[in-house]
Design a protein around this motif. Structure first.
Motif, mmCIF file in Angstrom:
data_model
loop_
_atom_site.group_PDB
_atom_site.id
_atom_site.type_symbol
_atom_site.label_atom_id
_atom_site.label_comp_id
_atom_site.label_asym_id
_atom_site.label_seq_id
_atom_site.Cartn_x
_atom_site.Cartn_y
_atom_site.Cartn_z
ATOM 1 N N LYS A 187 -4.436 -0.138 -13.370
ATOM 2 C CA LYS A 187 -3.445 -1.038 -12.773
ATOM 3 C C LYS A 187 -3.594 -1.083 -11.261
ATOM 4 N N GLU A 188 -3.784 0.072 -10.639
ATOM 5 C CA GLU A 188 -3.893 0.137 -9.188
ATOM 6 C C GLU A 188 -5.165 -0.560 -8.690
ATOM 7 N N THR A 244 2.341 1.530 -3.507
ATOM 8 C CA THR A 244 1.310 1.992 -4.435
ATOM 9 C C THR A 244 1.050 3.482 -4.270
ATOM 10 N N SER A 265 0.831 -1.208 0.000
ATOM 11 C CA SER A 265 0.000 0.000 0.000
ATOM 12 C C SER A 265 0.864 1.255 0.000
ATOM 13 N N TRP A 290 1.854 6.178 -7.245
ATOM 14 C CA TRP A 290 0.798 7.033 -7.778
ATOM 15 C C TRP A 290 1.142 8.509 -7.582
#
Length: 75
Positions: free
Chosen positions: A65-66, A17, A14, A21
């Protein structure tokens, strides 16, 4: 202190990610702001318009993708 050795290599996806981002969005934002500047290319320049569409498409692909990540932590 935390249990376990600090070199176990626990990776919280997380956080990865979020940083992935965040870096992509800010990088695309800075690129567009640089291109939109009137002293560089300007708002109506074809390169700026193409870059805007590329940035938009890449942000959509990154969101896709996420959203397909199955688990964001090991728990």
């Amino acid at each position: 202190m935390l249990d376990g050795d600090a070199t176990t290599g626990i990776c919280n996806s997380s956080i990865v990610t979020f940083m992935e981002w965040n870096v992509m969005m800010w990088g695309l934002y800075l690129l567009l702001m640089f291109c939109y500047a009137p002293v560089f290319l300007g708002q109506d320049h074809p390169v700026t318009i193409v870059l805007a569409f590329v940035c938009f498409a890449s942000s959509i692909l990154m969101l896709k993708k996420e959203l397909h990540i199955a688990a964001f932590s090991r728990y």
